[in-house]
Every structure is written in C-alpha cells, then in structure tokens.
Design a protein around this motif. Sequence first.
Motif, PDB file in Angstrom:
ATOM      1  N   ALA A  35       0.833  -1.206   0.000  1.00 15.67           N
ATOM      2  CA  ALA A  35       0.000   0.000   0.000  1.00 15.67           C
ATOM      3  C   ALA A  35       0.868   1.257   0.000  1.00 15.67           C
ATOM      4  O   ALA A  35       0.589   2.226  -0.717  1.00 15.67           O
ATOM      5  N   LEU A  36       1.927   1.258   0.809  1.00 19.75           N
ATOM      6  CA  LEU A  36       2.858   2.390   0.814  1.00 19.75           C
ATOM      7  C   LEU A  36       3.545   2.542  -0.540  1.00 19.75           C
ATOM      8  O   LEU A  36       3.784   3.659  -1.015  1.00 19.75           O
ATOM      9  N   PHE A  37       3.857   1.415  -1.162  1.00 20.99           N
ATOM     10  CA  PHE A  37       4.499   1.437  -2.470  1.00 20.99           C
ATOM     11  C   PHE A  37       3.595   2.091  -3.512  1.00 20.99           C
ATOM     12  O   PHE A  37       4.027   2.967  -4.280  1.00 20.99           O
ATOM     13  N   TYR A  38       2.317   1.709  -3.544  1.00 20.12           N
ATOM     14  CA  TYR A  38       1.391   2.273  -4.524  1.00 20.12           C
ATOM     15  C   TYR A  38       1.161   3.760  -4.261  1.00 20.12           C
ATOM     16  O   TYR A  38       1.074   4.561  -5.209  1.00 20.12           O
ATOM     17  N   LEU A  39       1.057   4.140  -2.989  1.00 25.57           N
ATOM     18  CA  LEU A  39       0.869   5.555  -2.665  1.00 25.57           C
ATOM     19  C   LEU A  39       2.061   6.376  -3.127  1.00 25.57           C
ATOM     20  O   LEU A  39       1.895   7.422  -3.787  1.00 25.57           O
ATOM     21  N   SER A  40       3.254   5.930  -2.807  1.00 28.94           N
ATOM     22  CA  SER A  40       4.446   6.680  -3.216  1.00 28.94           C
ATOM     23  C   SER A  40       4.565   6.728  -4.734  1.00 28.94           C
ATOM     24  O   SER A  40       4.940   7.762  -5.308  1.00 28.94           O
ATOM     25  N   GLY A  41       4.224   5.612  -5.398  1.00 29.45           N
ATOM     26  CA  GLY A  41       4.295   5.581  -6.859  1.00 29.45           C
ATOM     27  C   GLY A  41       3.357   6.578  -7.508  1.00 29.45           C
ATOM     28  O   GLY A  41       3.732   7.283  -8.456  1.00 29.45           O
ATOM     29  N   LEU A  42       2.125   6.677  -7.007  1.00 28.04           N
ATOM     30  CA  LEU A  42       1.156   7.627  -7.563  1.00 28.04           C
ATOM     31  C   LEU A  42       1.642   9.065  -7.375  1.00 28.04           C
ATOM     32  O   LEU A  42       1.546   9.894  -8.298  1.00 28.04           O
ATOM     33  N   LEU A  43       2.157   9.372  -6.184  1.00 27.24           N
ATOM     34  CA  LEU A  43       2.646  10.726  -5.926  1.00 27.24           C
ATOM     35  C   LEU A  43       3.834  11.073  -6.818  1.00 27.24           C
ATOM     36  O   LEU A  43       3.924  12.189  -7.356  1.00 27.24           O
ATOM     37  N   VAL A  44       4.728  10.113  -6.994  1.00 25.85           N
ATOM     38  CA  VAL A  44       5.921  10.354  -7.801  1.00 25.85           C
ATOM     39  C   VAL A  44       5.570  10.564  -9.275  1.00 25.85           C
ATOM     40  O   VAL A  44       6.071  11.494  -9.921  1.00 25.85           O
ATOM     41  N   VAL A  45       4.699   9.725  -9.810  1.00 28.64           N
ATOM     42  CA  VAL A  45       4.315   9.859 -11.221  1.00 28.64           C
ATOM     43  C   VAL A  45       3.609  11.194 -11.451  1.00 28.64           C
ATOM     44  O   VAL A  45       3.885  11.902 -12.429  1.00 28.64           O
ATOM     45  N   PHE A  46       2.696  11.554 -10.532  1.00 30.43           N
ATOM     46  CA  PHE A  46       2.031  12.862 -10.654  1.00 30.43           C
ATOM     47  C   PHE A  46       3.060  13.989 -10.614  1.00 30.43           C
ATOM     48  O   PHE A  46       3.000  14.934 -11.418  1.00 30.43           O
ATOM     49  N   LEU A  69      10.849  16.077 -22.258  1.00 27.12           N
ATOM     50  CA  LEU A  69      10.846  14.729 -22.827  1.00 27.12           C
ATOM     51  C   LEU A  69      11.555  13.750 -21.905  1.00 27.12           C
ATOM     52  O   LEU A  69      11.089  12.623 -21.693  1.00 27.12           O
ATOM     53  N   ALA A  70      12.685  14.189 -21.333  1.00 28.46           N
ATOM     54  CA  ALA A  70      13.423  13.317 -20.411  1.00 28.46           C
ATOM     55  C   ALA A  70      12.575  12.968 -19.195  1.00 28.46           C
ATOM     56  O   ALA A  70      12.541  11.819 -18.744  1.00 28.46           O
ATOM     57  N   LEU A  71      11.869  13.951 -18.648  1.00 25.92           N
ATOM     58  CA  LEU A  71      11.006  13.701 -17.489  1.00 25.92           C
ATOM     59  C   LEU A  71       9.874  12.753 -17.842  1.00 25.92           C
ATOM     60  O   LEU A  71       9.517  11.861 -17.062  1.00 25.92           O
ATOM     61  N   ALA A  72       9.277  12.948 -19.007  1.00 26.24           N
ATOM     62  CA  ALA A  72       8.185  12.071 -19.437  1.00 26.24           C
ATOM     63  C   ALA A  72       8.676  10.634 -19.602  1.00 26.24           C
ATOM     64  O   ALA A  72       7.982   9.682 -19.231  1.00 26.24           O
ATOM     65  N   LEU A  73       9.882  10.483 -20.146  1.00 30.02           N
ATOM     66  CA  LEU A  73      10.434   9.141 -20.323  1.00 30.02           C
ATOM     67  C   LEU A  73      10.674   8.455 -18.976  1.00 30.02           C
ATOM     68  O   LEU A  73      10.429   7.252 -18.818  1.00 30.02           O
ATOM     69  N   VAL A  74      11.143   9.226 -17.990  1.00 27.73           N
ATOM     70  CA  VAL A  74      11.350   8.652 -16.658  1.00 27.73           C
ATOM     71  C   VAL A  74      10.021   8.227 -16.055  1.00 27.73           C
ATOM     72  O   VAL A  74       9.899   7.140 -15.469  1.00 27.73           O
ATOM     73  N   ALA A  75       9.001   9.075 -16.178  1.00 30.31           N
ATOM     74  CA  ALA A  75       7.682   8.732 -15.642  1.00 30.31           C
ATOM     75  C   ALA A  75       7.127   7.486 -16.320  1.00 30.31           C
ATOM     76  O   ALA A  75       6.566   6.596 -15.667  1.00 30.31           O
ATOM     77  N   VAL A  76       7.272   7.407 -17.629  1.00 30.25           N
ATOM     78  CA  VAL A  76       6.793   6.225 -18.360  1.00 30.25           C
ATOM     79  C   VAL A  76       7.581   4.985 -17.931  1.00 30.25           C
ATOM     80  O   VAL A  76       7.012   3.893 -17.781  1.00 30.25           O
ATOM     81  N   ALA A  77       8.889   5.141 -17.728  1.00 29.54           N
ATOM     82  CA  ALA A  77       9.703   4.008 -17.288  1.00 29.54           C
ATOM     83  C   ALA A  77       9.247   3.503 -15.924  1.00 29.54           C
ATOM     84  O   ALA A  77       9.182   2.292 -15.679  1.00 29.54           O
ATOM     85  N   LEU A  78       8.893   4.429 -15.027  1.00 24.59           N
ATOM     86  CA  LEU A  78       8.394   4.031 -13.713  1.00 24.59           C
ATOM     87  C   LEU A  78       7.104   3.234 -13.834  1.00 24.59           C
ATOM     88  O   LEU A  78       6.940   2.174 -13.231  1.00 24.59           O
ATOM     89  N   VAL A  79       6.169   3.771 -14.618  1.00 28.90           N
ATOM     90  CA  VAL A  79       4.878   3.095 -14.787  1.00 28.90           C
ATOM     91  C   VAL A  79       5.079   1.733 -15.449  1.00 28.90           C
ATOM     92  O   VAL A  79       4.493   0.727 -15.035  1.00 28.90           O
ATOM     93  N   ALA A  80       5.912   1.691 -16.494  1.00 27.02           N
ATOM     94  CA  ALA A  80       6.137   0.436 -17.212  1.00 27.02           C
ATOM     95  C   ALA A  80       6.791  -0.603 -16.311  1.00 27.02           C
ATOM     96  O   ALA A  80       6.449  -1.788 -16.358  1.00 27.02           O
ATOM     97  N   TYR A  81       7.716  -0.150 -15.475  1.00 23.26           N
ATOM     98  CA  TYR A  81       8.391  -1.099 -14.590  1.00 23.26           C
ATOM     99  C   TYR A  81       7.416  -1.689 -13.574  1.00 23.26           C
ATOM    100  O   TYR A  81       7.432  -2.884 -13.284  1.00 23.26           O
ATOM    101  N   VAL A  82       6.529  -0.829 -13.024  1.00 23.64           N
ATOM    102  CA  VAL A  82       5.535  -1.323 -12.075  1.00 23.64           C
ATOM    103  C   VAL A  82       4.553  -2.251 -12.767  1.00 23.64           C
ATOM    104  O   VAL A  82       4.161  -3.295 -12.231  1.00 23.64           O
ATOM    105  N   TRP A  83       4.139  -1.902 -13.973  1.00 26.78           N
ATOM    106  CA  TRP A  83       3.107  -2.633 -14.694  1.00 26.78           C
ATOM    107  C   TRP A  83       3.633  -3.958 -15.265  1.00 26.78           C
ATOM    108  O   TRP A  83       2.955  -4.986 -15.229  1.00 26.78           O
ATOM    109  N   ILE A  84       4.864  -3.915 -15.794  1.00 29.76           N
ATOM    110  CA  ILE A  84       5.414  -5.092 -16.485  1.00 29.76           C
ATOM    111  C   ILE A  84       6.544  -5.736 -15.680  1.00 29.76           C
ATOM    112  O   ILE A  84       6.509  -6.922 -15.359  1.00 29.76           O
ATOM    113  N   GLY A  85       7.548  -4.938 -15.343  1.00 24.97           N
ATOM    114  CA  GLY A  85       8.724  -5.503 -14.688  1.00 24.97           C
ATOM    115  C   GLY A  85       8.441  -6.065 -13.312  1.00 24.97           C
ATOM    116  O   GLY A  85       9.085  -7.020 -12.879  1.00 24.97           O
TER     117      GLY A  85
END
Length: 492
Positions: A278-289, A374-390
């Motif tokens: 739960a802490l992981f998902y909360l921190s992830g949402l805040l970071v991506v936002f 663009l660099a920031l967007a790529l990092v955000a996408v990498a975070l989401v992709a890693y959580v979703w797939i990795g």
Amino acid sequence: MDRARKTEGDAGMRERGDADGGGRLVDARCLTAVCALSLSTFVQNGYVYPASSSGESWSLVAYGALYTLAFAFWAALAHRRTRWLPVARLSVLAAALLALGAIAQIAAHAVGLPSADLLAAFAPLALGRSWAVVVAGLALSSIAPRGVPVTVAAGVGASYAALLALKPLIAAAPVIVYALLPMLALALVARPVDAARRELSSLWSTSPSELALTNPSSFPSPGNRLFACIALFEVAFGFSIQFGADAAAWQQDVAALVALALVAAWCARTRLHSREDALFYLSGLLVVFGFFASSASTAFVSGVSQGALSVGAQTFSVLTWATLAIIAARNPAGGITALATGFCASNVGATAGVALGGFPVGAQDAALADARLLALALVAVALVAYVWIGLRGFSFSDAIQGVLPVEVVAAPAPEAAIEARCAHLAAAHGLTEREGEVFALLARGRNGAFIQEECRVTRNTAKTHIRHIYQKLNVHTQQELIDLVEADRSAG
C-alpha cells in the motif's frame, strides 16, 4: 519426526503474524535515530553539498557516488567476513571518521580548496554516516514489524519539525551539525544492537558467508528485484532534491510533516499484512504525478509538483527502511548486508535522479526546455512500465516473507539408511553424480566450508551445486533438505 529447532528469527523476532499482534508500535530510541539521520540528509542537501560543490553538477553526482561506494563497502565487508561484524567497535570507528571528516571539511573550506579536494575530504563523513544508517536499521529490526513503518514515518516527520526549529543553528555550523547527527544516532542505538547481535552470534559456529552458501533464500542477492525497485524509485528522490537552503520552503516542510504524520497514523491503525505494498502504490502515484507536473509554468503548480515528489519520495523512504529492517529481523546473520545493499541501491537511484534533475533548463531556449520535458516524461513512463510489467507478480510483502529465517541445522543421527535415502532421492530428482555427493554432505549437516574442502571445489562451484540441488528438490534451506531425507523411508 518432531525436532526442537532454534532459529535466528526466534531469538530476534517472532514470525510476522505473531509479531504484528503485539510489541511496541513506536520505539523512542529508534525514532530519534531516524529523525537525526533524516535531518542530516536535509543538512547535507541544503547546506553541505551546495557549499562544497560550488554549483557544479558533477560534484553533486560524485558525492552521491561516494555514498554508494560507502554502503557497498559495508555490504561486502559483512558478507565476506568470517565472523559477525563487531557493531560497537565499528561504531566508535564511525564516530571518529565523522569527527575527522568534519575537521577536514572545515579546514578545506578555510584554505579554499577546489571541489575535487573537498570531495576527498568528505570520504570519512560518508563512511561514518553510512554505518550509522546501517546500525539504525539493525535497531529497527528489534521491534515488531507493524511498528517499524510507524517508527520510521514518525521519525522522518519529526525531522521536518526539527529542521524548522533548528535552521539558525544549522546555518551557523552546518558541517558540525552534519557530523554530530549520525553520532547521536549511534550513541542511541549502537550499544543495544551490539549486545543483541553478540547474543545471536553465540548461537552459530558458522560465519554469515558460509550460512549464505547453504541458505540462499535467506540472503537476497544484489540482483534481487527488491533492490532494483528501490534503485528505480529513488530516482524520484534524487530528482526532487532542492540543493541549497530556501527560507520560503517552510510551507512545504509543514506539508511534508503533516503527510508523514498521516502515514504514521495509518501504519499504526492498519492490520493489513500488505501494508508495504500500500505504501508502495501511494508513493508511486505521488511520484508519477510529480514528474508529469514538474515542468509546469506557474509557481503554484510547480510547488504542488515538488511537494508531491517530496512526499512520495519520503513515503518510499519509509517503505525502504521498513522493508530492509524487517528482512534484517528475519535473518540477522545477513542483516548488515541486506541493509547496506538496499541503501546502496537507494543511493544509485538517487544519484541518477540528481543527474536528471541537473539537466540544464533555459527559458529562452525552447528546444532545451522540450528536451528536459521529454526526459522527465520518459522517466515517468519508465516508472509506470516497470511497475506494470517488470514488477508483475512482485510484492514487497512477499519479498519480505521470501527471506527465510536461518535455522540452526539439526543433523540426523548417523545411520546406514541415510546413504540409501540420499541415493534414492538423487536418482528420483535427476541430480548429477557431483550434485549427489554434495547432497549427501548437506544431508549430514555439513556446512559450505566442509563441502568445498571435501569435494575440492571453489566456493562459487559449491554455491552452484547447492543452488541446483535445492531447485531440483524444491527446498529452500538445509534443514528442509534434511527433513526431506528423513521423511524418505522408501529407500530405507
């Protein structure tokens, strides 16, 4: 067959389900130690680093790399050493290093040395403070698992209050305060940690490195997905760091204090065994936002973005501390290695985030601003992709439970039938001839050093054989292997 067993988990911490039901939710010593170390991070980023780097981004990255090496040093030393590390004596050494580092920094600033020389003078501080972080993690491992995130969140939240109250003192003598805070943490927790580990080490005649050889599931490797996840998400913390003191940032400090207090309150009230997730998902949402809103053109939205990144990063920091401390409690023999490896991974990610955050911005240069966005967007996408797939199928709670407490092996009584049972199981599970030899030695309670000498193989070869044997037999510890041999009566 019933057997009285003694495990390190029994000596230091009961199984998670039992420990969650009682014990202290908040430990005052650990809370104060975490507060001191968290405050030292604010002093480091707000005062020490800016004064030493002269605005040079490469210096900031170099300081992060220095901490990475310091944690890696403690991890390697604890894993390779033939005996358990003496916490009390090393804590005295760490305090001396902190004092030496502070003197070196003050002297270097006084004579106006360049950034490269200041970096070298900073090395003792990094080594001493990193040891204080590890010892604080060991202290946290002594309290009930449900109380660890409560204590850490309260400690990190208290550090914001301390920062607001002590800013004049910090501004007057930042290097001295920076060195004294880890010393305070060590003074609070080093002695009880050393006493507890001495008691535990007396149960064993085998070194942590040898225990890791025959109990691989108890010692997470540096390539474990847990450490990869810590490194990736700490990129957000590195990116969110604002180097240099900002007198107008008190509103964000108050907001972070309130947010951490809420996290501590939730951790205290929840009975979820998956609270780490739960802490992981909360921190992830805040970071991506925070990443997606970080290039806003208005000051208000930019401030909200920075606040989301900061709170998200601190929430993940609470999760990191809690996860590593609970793992250290489940296997104290590998506690220092797990804590140091985890914080090493954290610094790798944070340093990468600092490098990203230092990406040049030019309001007059649209191409440069777009490149940063663009660099920031790529990092955000990498975070989401890693959580979703990795991280598919990965759980922090499962990662904790996957670290099995090391048992004191109770070898079976010598009997002629054991050789036949080992031969039967080796044939049934497809063990090679050499694996069969190693299997028979493991079944008799032999440790890794004996196996290396008896079979005349290197440590890595023995490790490979043991890993293959465990996989083929579907066991995780040497005691499980012995139990399997004893249960196999068909060949007797």
